[in-house]
Design a protein around this motif. Structure first.
Motif, mmCIF file in Angstrom:
data_model
loop_
_atom_site.group_PDB
_atom_site.id
_atom_site.type_symbol
_atom_site.label_atom_id
_atom_site.label_comp_id
_atom_site.label_asym_id
_atom_site.label_seq_id
_atom_site.Cartn_x
_atom_site.Cartn_y
_atom_site.Cartn_z
ATOM 1 N N MET A 252 17.337 -1.809 -62.524
ATOM 2 C CA MET A 252 17.666 -2.746 -61.444
ATOM 3 C C MET A 252 17.539 -2.065 -60.076
ATOM 4 O O MET A 252 17.124 -2.697 -59.095
ATOM 5 C CB MET A 252 19.074 -3.296 -61.637
ATOM 6 N N LEU A 253 17.888 -0.805 -60.010
ATOM 7 C CA LEU A 253 17.766 -0.054 -58.762
ATOM 8 C C LEU A 253 16.317 -0.010 -58.288
ATOM 9 O O LEU A 253 16.053 0.003 -57.083
ATOM 10 C CB LEU A 253 18.316 1.363 -58.957
ATOM 11 N N MET A 254 15.391 -0.009 -59.223
ATOM 12 C CA MET A 254 13.979 0.012 -58.844
ATOM 13 C C MET A 254 13.596 -1.234 -58.039
ATOM 14 O O MET A 254 12.729 -1.165 -57.161
ATOM 15 C CB MET A 254 13.085 0.152 -60.074
ATOM 16 N N SER A 255 14.238 -2.368 -58.307
ATOM 17 C CA SER A 255 13.992 -3.574 -57.505
ATOM 18 C C SER A 255 14.434 -3.351 -56.071
ATOM 19 O O SER A 255 13.737 -3.744 -55.123
ATOM 20 C CB SER A 255 14.747 -4.769 -58.085
ATOM 21 N N ALA B 278 15.230 11.261 -69.713
ATOM 22 C CA ALA B 278 13.775 11.165 -69.567
ATOM 23 C C ALA B 278 13.405 10.050 -68.600
ATOM 24 O O ALA B 278 12.491 10.213 -67.772
ATOM 25 C CB ALA B 278 13.110 10.936 -70.928
ATOM 26 N N ARG B 279 14.091 8.914 -68.674
ATOM 27 C CA ARG B 279 13.781 7.801 -67.773
ATOM 28 C C ARG B 279 14.175 8.112 -66.335
ATOM 29 O O ARG B 279 13.475 7.736 -65.397
ATOM 30 C CB ARG B 279 14.462 6.502 -68.241
ATOM 31 N N ILE B 280 15.284 8.809 -66.153
ATOM 32 C CA ILE B 280 15.686 9.192 -64.797
ATOM 33 C C ILE B 280 14.674 10.183 -64.226
ATOM 34 O O ILE B 280 14.229 10.050 -63.081
ATOM 35 C CB ILE B 280 17.125 9.738 -64.789
ATOM 36 N N LEU B 281 14.277 11.163 -65.038
ATOM 37 C CA LEU B 281 13.272 12.123 -64.588
ATOM 38 C C LEU B 281 11.944 11.423 -64.299
ATOM 39 O O LEU B 281 11.270 11.739 -63.304
ATOM 40 C CB LEU B 281 13.073 13.223 -65.628
ATOM 41 N N HIS B 282 11.579 10.456 -65.121
ATOM 42 C CA HIS B 282 10.334 9.714 -64.908
ATOM 43 C C HIS B 282 10.367 9.005 -63.556
ATOM 44 O O HIS B 282 9.386 9.028 -62.809
ATOM 45 C CB HIS B 282 10.115 8.705 -66.047
ATOM 46 N N THR B 283 11.489 8.392 -63.239
ATOM 47 C CA THR B 283 11.615 7.697 -61.959
ATOM 48 C C THR B 283 11.504 8.676 -60.795
ATOM 49 O O THR B 283 10.801 8.412 -59.814
ATOM 50 C CB THR B 283 12.953 6.933 -61.889
ATOM 51 N N LEU B 284 12.188 9.800 -60.900
ATOM 52 C CA LEU B 284 12.098 10.812 -59.838
ATOM 53 C C LEU B 284 10.667 11.322 -59.703
ATOM 54 O O LEU B 284 10.155 11.488 -58.582
ATOM 55 C CB LEU B 284 13.062 11.962 -60.123
ATOM 56 N N ALA B 285 10.015 11.562 -60.842
ATOM 57 C CA ALA B 285 8.637 12.036 -60.818
ATOM 58 C C ALA B 285 7.715 11.012 -60.169
ATOM 59 O O ALA B 285 6.756 11.379 -59.485
ATOM 60 C CB ALA B 285 8.166 12.366 -62.237
ATOM 61 N N GLY C 271 6.434 2.204 -60.980
ATOM 62 C CA GLY C 271 7.572 2.812 -61.671
ATOM 63 C C GLY C 271 8.455 1.766 -62.324
ATOM 64 O O GLY C 271 8.931 1.942 -63.448
ATOM 65 N N HIS C 272 8.659 0.652 -61.616
ATOM 66 C CA HIS C 272 9.468 -0.442 -62.153
ATOM 67 C C HIS C 272 8.782 -1.079 -63.367
ATOM 68 O O HIS C 272 9.431 -1.372 -64.380
ATOM 69 C CB HIS C 272 9.706 -1.475 -61.060
ATOM 70 N N LEU C 273 7.489 -1.284 -63.276
ATOM 71 C CA LEU C 273 6.749 -1.841 -64.419
ATOM 72 C C LEU C 273 6.824 -0.908 -65.626
ATOM 73 O O LEU C 273 6.967 -1.361 -66.764
ATOM 74 C CB LEU C 273 5.289 -2.097 -64.049
ATOM 75 N N ASN C 274 6.753 0.391 -65.374
ATOM 76 C CA ASN C 274 6.857 1.341 -66.471
ATOM 77 C C ASN C 274 8.244 1.277 -67.103
ATOM 78 O O ASN C 274 8.377 1.383 -68.321
ATOM 79 C CB ASN C 274 6.537 2.757 -65.986
ATOM 80 N N ASP C 275 9.271 1.077 -66.276
ATOM 81 C CA ASP C 275 10.623 0.874 -66.817
ATOM 82 C C ASP C 275 10.649 -0.339 -67.743
ATOM 83 O O ASP C 275 11.211 -0.289 -68.836
ATOM 84 C CB ASP C 275 11.631 0.644 -65.692
#
Length: 159
Positions: A32-35, A117-124, A79-83
């Motif tokens: 949701m934060l990605m939105s 892994a998902r948090i790291l993916h978002t940061l990356a 990044g949001h789509l990948n989530d």
């Protein structure tokens, strides 16, 4: 009672389910934060997808210049789509896994690794960090979901 499917009346007593609920809530909130991050980039970069979103910047031709793409907005959107492609399967598979009677320590390991892994993916994605950081974080999360799927199928269908 490892290996037995939980009854719905036992959900709150099921430690694996409570662990799942905790980590599912974390990754759903992150998604949701990605939105909000995408909206932030849209507003600060003045890059909108819909004509009605540009109304506060003028009318007609003067507003049309804000109907555009921006690299930062697009990066956040990707990044949001990948989530969506990865957290939604985790949400369903994690629930089935939690209900399949896993050992709590193993369940926590799955849920924590996926969440990290998902948090790291978002940061990356957002920083951006050099590859293979994003690819590896995606692969780790994906492998966790596959591992849970295997456990569910093995427990429920005796594969």
């Amino acid at each position: 009672r490892s290996g037995e499917m939980a009854k719905s009346t036992q959900l709150l007593d099921n430690e694996a389910f409570r662990a799942y609920a905790t980590y599912a809530a974390i990754v759903l909130l992150k998604m949701m934060l990605m939105s909000l991050i995408t909206a932030y980039f849209r507003v600060t970069r003045k890059a909108f997808a819909n004509p009605e979103d540009t109304a506060s910047f003028g009318k007609g031709e003067s507003a049309k210049k804000y109907l555009r793409t921006d690299p930062d907005v697009e990066r956040a959107r990707r990044g949001h789509l990948n989530d969506l492609e990865n957290i939604v399967p985790f949400f369903g598979m994690g629930l089935l896994y939690a209900l399949s009677g896993p050992d709590l320590s193993t369940a926590l390991l799955h849920f924590r690794i996926f969440t990290g892994a998902r948090i790291l993916h978002t940061l990356a994605y957002l920083i951006p960090l050099p590859q293979p950081s994003r690819g590896l974080s995606w692969a780790v999360g994906y492998a966790v979901t596959i591992s849970m799927a295997y456990k569910v199928l093995k427990t429920s269908f005796y594969l």
